[in-house]
Motif scaffolding. Structure first.
Motif, mmCIF file in Angstrom:
data_model
loop_
_atom_site.group_PDB
_atom_site.id
_atom_site.type_symbol
_atom_site.label_atom_id
_atom_site.label_comp_id
_atom_site.label_asym_id
_atom_site.label_seq_id
_atom_site.Cartn_x
_atom_site.Cartn_y
_atom_site.Cartn_z
ATOM 1 N N UNK A 103 15.256 3.466 -13.738
ATOM 2 C CA UNK A 103 15.521 2.056 -14.003
ATOM 3 C C UNK A 103 16.243 1.512 -12.777
ATOM 4 N N UNK A 104 15.882 0.320 -12.325
ATOM 5 C CA UNK A 104 16.437 -0.200 -11.073
ATOM 6 C C UNK A 104 16.961 -1.614 -11.230
ATOM 7 N N UNK A 105 18.024 -1.899 -10.484
ATOM 8 C CA UNK A 105 18.548 -3.270 -10.412
ATOM 9 C C UNK A 105 19.359 -3.387 -9.136
ATOM 10 N N UNK A 106 19.460 -4.612 -8.592
ATOM 11 C CA UNK A 106 20.356 -4.796 -7.450
ATOM 12 C C UNK A 106 21.798 -4.617 -7.908
ATOM 13 N N UNK A 107 22.660 -4.226 -6.969
ATOM 14 C CA UNK A 107 24.086 -4.053 -7.299
ATOM 15 C C UNK A 107 24.957 -4.713 -6.234
ATOM 16 N N UNK A 108 26.071 -5.364 -6.623
ATOM 17 C CA UNK A 108 26.593 -5.446 -7.983
ATOM 18 C C UNK A 108 25.721 -6.298 -8.904
ATOM 19 N N UNK A 157 21.945 -1.945 -3.181
ATOM 20 C CA UNK A 157 22.990 -2.880 -2.748
ATOM 21 C C UNK A 157 22.431 -4.230 -2.286
ATOM 22 N N UNK A 158 23.126 -5.281 -2.674
ATOM 23 C CA UNK A 158 22.821 -6.622 -2.182
ATOM 24 C C UNK A 158 23.353 -6.762 -0.763
ATOM 25 N N UNK A 159 22.922 -7.820 -0.072
ATOM 26 C CA UNK A 159 23.520 -8.143 1.223
ATOM 27 C C UNK A 159 24.957 -8.609 1.013
ATOM 28 N N UNK A 160 25.701 -8.693 2.124
ATOM 29 C CA UNK A 160 27.110 -9.120 2.080
ATOM 30 C C UNK A 160 27.298 -10.462 1.378
ATOM 31 N N UNK A 162 25.545 -11.517 -0.996
ATOM 32 C CA UNK A 162 24.999 -11.321 -2.349
ATOM 33 C C UNK A 162 23.544 -11.756 -2.487
ATOM 34 N N UNK A 163 22.886 -12.020 -1.365
ATOM 35 C CA UNK A 163 21.448 -12.268 -1.444
ATOM 36 C C UNK A 163 20.740 -10.924 -1.596
ATOM 37 N N UNK A 164 19.480 -10.970 -2.051
ATOM 38 C CA UNK A 164 18.694 -9.747 -2.189
ATOM 39 C C UNK A 164 18.391 -9.173 -0.821
ATOM 40 N N UNK A 165 18.545 -7.886 -0.673
ATOM 41 C CA UNK A 165 18.120 -7.199 0.544
ATOM 42 C C UNK A 165 16.660 -6.799 0.307
ATOM 43 N N UNK A 166 15.784 -7.740 0.655
ATOM 44 C CA UNK A 166 14.382 -7.549 0.268
ATOM 45 C C UNK A 166 13.749 -6.276 0.851
ATOM 46 N N UNK A 180 33.721 -1.933 -2.708
ATOM 47 C CA UNK A 180 32.464 -2.297 -2.040
ATOM 48 C C UNK A 180 32.373 -3.796 -1.855
ATOM 49 N N UNK A 181 31.217 -4.363 -2.204
ATOM 50 C CA UNK A 181 31.016 -5.799 -2.031
ATOM 51 C C UNK A 181 31.944 -6.618 -2.911
#
Ligand SMILES: *Cc1c(COP(=O)(O)O)cnc(C)c1O
Length: 361
Positions: free
Chosen positions: A108-113, A133-136, A138-142, A331-332
């Protein structure tokens, strides 16, 4: 024979967890849980109570919540082709989804936080959870998301749109690219839909493996515990098999139907919360050492000076205001706190308490 101990029976993954903590809010201004702070006009409250007094409590509820589902379809403009499943909160819908796909080795996957229940429920069911992990900002790291999808082939990808606890909404283009790339189901969790500028609900049916999950909790009915999941019949028919019969109780069904018949009340309250979010964010922006992040939800995440998150949170509590401390996650989220947008008076109380807390840490 020796007595069986919890350690003998309870799975190690479960023993390693802690139960979901809900702090006491007694006597505090409660801005920790994204609740709508507004009550209903007294005349409607009375009519509501009268409607509830007619409910046959001795009978099981409608197993599918047919009338309520129809009201949700109408008010929330669910696409014609989509099927709607009701849940005892959207938390239960997450559980239903994951029960339906649970088998050893599944991911199961989700971006974090992100929202903690995706991980928690995955672990309860013996599934593997992968957080990307999201970018700094909090945008998606596509690129990272795409690599993770290819590597782990998750059965379900959860994307909270807008995201909790960060409050931002991701770029639609990124989300669409991930929906196309994902090998399994993609669940857009729109718990904060009422406060956001975009929704994937109209897109249900346009993508084969897209489900959209919503809740009335953040809209103003958190006490009812009602979530709804919308998706193509082929998927929903399977999920229906792991839904407990009568999962939405009769009081919730009737109360929610009444509320939806008067949804303009909820809409006006949501509009007020959206409006009040801006001055709250600007006030935070104006405080030395405080950085609020952009929000399309009914809360604002903000960062305080390095190493001060916990103490600012405690300082607020000492001054009678309860918000959410996320600083411990590091972390973030290092030094990050999350405040729910309350009434204008509550927001002022919070800002005043924050000023006091910042002056002493
Ligand atoms: C609050 C929240 C939920 C849970 O909502 P309930 O319907 O109250 O169970 C689901 N997803 C996100 C992202 C949330 O913040």
């Amino acid at each position: 024979m020796t007595a069986t101990m919890p350690a003998d029976l309870i799975r190690p993954q479960i023993r390693a967890l802690s139960a979901y903590p809900v702090p006491s809010s007694q006597g505090l201004v409660k801005l920790d849980a994204m609740e709508n702070p507004y009550e209903w006009p007294a005349s409607l409250q009375t009519a509501w109570a009268e409607r509830l007094s007619t409910v046959a409590m001795n009978r099981y509820p409608d197993p599918q919540g047919t009338r309520l589902a129809l009201a949700l379809r109408r008010v929330m403009q669910v696409p014609e082709s989509a099927r709607v499943m009701l849940g005892n909160g959207s938390d239960e819908l997450i559980q239903i989804l994951l029960m339906a796909v649970a088998s050893p080795g599944r991911v199961i996957m989700a971006p974090e936080p992100g929202f903690v229940m995706y991980r928690m429920i995955a672990l309860w069911l013996g599934l593997e959870f992968v957080g990307v992990p999201l970018n700094e900002d909090f945008s998606l790291d596509r690129p990272a998301m795409e690599r993770a999808l290819d590597t782990h082939q998750p059965a379900v990808l959860f994307l909270a749109y807008p995201n909790n606890p960060t409050g931002n909404r991701w770029s639609r283009r990124d989300v669409e690219a991930l929906i196309d790339r994902a090998p399994g189901l993609v669940v857009l969790d729109e718990a904060y839909g009422p406060f956001a500028d975009d929704s994937f609900l109209p897109d249900v049916g346009r993508f084969e493996r897209l489900l959209v999950m919503r809740t009335v909790s953040k809209l103003g009915l958190a006490g009812l515990r009602l979530g709804y999941l919308c998706g193509p019949p082929s998927w929903m028919d399977e999920l229906e098999k792991v839904r407990l019969p009568y999962n939405v109780n009769v009081l919730t069904q009737v109360a929610a139907e009444f509320a939806l018949d008067h949804h303009e009340v909820l809409d006006q309250q949501a509009a007020a919360i959206r409006r009040d979010r801006e001055p709250l964010s600007q006030a935070l922006e104006g405080m030395p050492g405080v950085t609020p992040f952009p929000s399309e939800a009914n809360f604002i995440l903000f960062r305080v000076s390095q190493g001060k998150g916990r103490r600012v949170f405690e300082g607020l509590q000492d001054r009678g205001v309860l918000i959410k401390d996320l600083s411990g996650q590091g972390g973030l989220l290092a030094d990050c706190l999350r405040v729910t947008v309350g009434t204008p008076e509550e927001n002022q109380q919070f800002l005043k308490a924050l000023e006091g807390a910042l002056a002493t840490v």
